[in-house]
Design a protein around this motif. Sequence first.
Motif, short mmCIF file in Angstrom:
data_model
loop_
_atom_site.label_atom_id
_atom_site.label_comp_id
_atom_site.label_asym_id
_atom_site.label_seq_id
_atom_site.Cartn_x
_atom_site.Cartn_y
_atom_site.Cartn_z
N TRP A 95 0.82 -1.21 0.00
CA TRP A 95 0.00 0.00 0.00
C TRP A 95 0.85 1.25 0.00
O TRP A 95 0.49 2.24 -0.60
N GLY A 96 1.95 1.18 0.69
CA GLY A 96 2.83 2.34 0.73
C GLY A 96 3.32 2.71 -0.66
O GLY A 96 3.25 3.87 -1.07
N ILE A 97 3.77 1.72 -1.39
CA ILE A 97 4.34 2.00 -2.71
C ILE A 97 3.23 2.40 -3.68
O ILE A 97 3.40 3.27 -4.54
N ALA A 98 2.04 1.82 -3.50
CA ALA A 98 0.90 2.21 -4.34
C ALA A 98 0.50 3.65 -4.05
O ALA A 98 0.12 4.40 -4.95
N ALA A 99 0.60 4.05 -2.77
CA ALA A 99 0.26 5.42 -2.41
C ALA A 99 1.25 6.40 -3.04
O ALA A 99 0.87 7.48 -3.49
N ILE A 100 2.52 6.00 -3.10
CA ILE A 100 3.51 6.86 -3.74
C ILE A 100 3.21 6.96 -5.24
O ILE A 100 3.34 8.03 -5.84
N ALA A 101 2.75 5.85 -5.81
CA ALA A 101 2.39 5.88 -7.24
C ALA A 101 1.27 6.89 -7.48
O ALA A 101 1.21 7.50 -8.55
N LEU A 102 0.41 7.09 -6.49
CA LEU A 102 -0.67 8.07 -6.64
C LEU A 102 -0.08 9.48 -6.84
O LEU A 102 -0.56 10.26 -7.67
N ALA A 103 0.97 9.79 -6.08
CA ALA A 103 1.62 11.09 -6.26
C ALA A 103 2.21 11.20 -7.65
O ALA A 103 2.17 12.25 -8.28
N ALA A 104 2.76 10.08 -8.15
CA ALA A 104 3.33 10.10 -9.50
C ALA A 104 2.23 10.27 -10.54
O ALA A 104 2.43 10.96 -11.55
N ILE A 105 1.07 9.68 -10.28
CA ILE A 105 -0.06 9.86 -11.21
C ILE A 105 -0.46 11.33 -11.22
O ILE A 105 -0.70 11.91 -12.28
#
Lengths: 273, 332
Positions: free
Chosen positions: B196-206
Amino acid sequence: MKTNLRIGKEWLYIPLIFMAIFYLIPMYVMLVTGFKSFAEIDLKTMWNLPNGIHFDNFVEAYSKLSPSLWNSFLMVIPATLISSALGSLNGFILAKWKFKGADIIFPFILFGMFIPYQSILIPLVQFMSAAGIKGLPGLVLAHVIYGIPITTLTFRNYYASLPQELLEAAKIDGADMLGIYRYILLPISIPSFVVVLIWQFTSAWNDFLFAVILTGNKEWPITVALNNMAGSQIIAWNVQMAGSFLAALPPLLIYIFLGRYFLRGLLAGSLKG
Amino acid sequence: MRSLILITLKCYALQQTAQTYSQRRRAMFRDKDRYLSIILISPSILAVLIFIYGFIAWSVRVSLSKWKGLSADYTWNGLNNYINLFSDPRFHVDVRNTLIFTGVFVIGSILLGFTLAVMLDQGLKGESFFRSLFLFPMAISYIVTGVVWRWLMNPAMGSRTSGFNLLFSYLFQIFVKPFDPEAVFRGLTWHTTPTWGIAAIALAAIWQMSGYTMAMYLAGLRAIPAELREAAQMDGATELQIYRYIMLPLLSPVTLSALIILGHMSLKVFDLIVAIAGKQLPLDVPAIYMWQTTFDGLFYGRGAAIGILLLISVAVLIIPYIRYTLKTETEQ
């Protein structure tokens, strides 16, 4: 050709505005937190507006970050100018003055645009220390060299789109290569220069990897200084946010004032694709 | 970020068609100018040759050495640095994180970018305002994005949960609890779960890159001749059908470009994660491992091996893409 405005499309404003809010949330939080006093900093109230306007966060952030802001300008301006000039010259030669093998070389230059810089980092550091190039000049050199692919590509595409007749006429009039470049192409390349200058400015300003590897703390550009300030835990969130705003401001201003220009270049290029 | 103008790459290919002129042109070349052009471009070509290809070869050599420590050591080590990486638990975490990040980031950016482009393609008033708004994060440094998103996703417990945590905790309840009812009792929350942590960071990249994807799709949509749409409308196709059966297939080259560009960016992701997560192991990626092991740990051999593996993974995506783009456009 665009679809004409049709009745019943207005409902699209609802998702559009919703998305606009999503894109603005981080900016909102950055500014709101940047203006808060230390006492107001709490996750619970992160969405609230500040009680008063506290410019002192920005003053404090500026006093901490001003040397690195200056470093960034000192590094970005020469890097941008040199790589744009090189790109224009390369693009001109590759588009209009093809020598044998020019079409073989070009894809190899292009590939350089995509490489992960981790794959050249160790030799780069070794080279810089062997050559005695330290700090900001080294960073400028890195941005100029690794900027060659993108600047060459942009100018090459622009020059190649110009009609060949333009050059032939000049040749018949007796102009040589440099004359054609100087008096015919350069004056009409201003739009491409704007695109490339903005591009290089933004990517050099925002770069972190080269900066963190090639500079010591006296020469840190803003990205490295901001990251270290934010990572230090001692600096309060409101100051960090004010600092983030200062770091984001120069490229943002460029985007606000020249963004349409930039986007026009981006879209004009892709239309042909 | 650097690869953003990639779309312009396509123009290059278009110019290949202009080559037919080159025979005619060649007659007019004068030798002096030809030599001058080679002299003027050779510093750049030399720089690319040395600083890109020479340095890659040098890195390969380092990756095959036992170099560990401050002074260079080129003692032959064969493929050991690579072999060790494949059994290195930290590298396993990196690969897993990269895969999750890539999946979330690429799919999210493409879906969002496509949706935004279709909405903006309807000729609504204020289109350019929205377009600029969706694009502006592109101008901001990943470090700034990272600092702000770290605050937005700052972990806090119970009633103090706020910001995106609230949303994520909610999603966590929906998606994780049914499969692992005791997760909460074991102290698991979304931000202590690496996935979830890495997916949450991907949200910032999105947030940062979806506007760019939108610009690619918008450009693609504008390049589709209006007659096609009109013909379909005449045949009684609904708006949805037009997008599904006409626009989407015609946009597949844009989707391919976006997949490759975004995919190669996520393989290289570095500054965003440094700024959000620092050097936390659960959120590690290869680019950070390389940086840390080389310049903090002085394991030069291992660092070079990671760099070369990154390069290979990027090359697998990018080389066919460059070839394909240049070739298809030449044929046109």
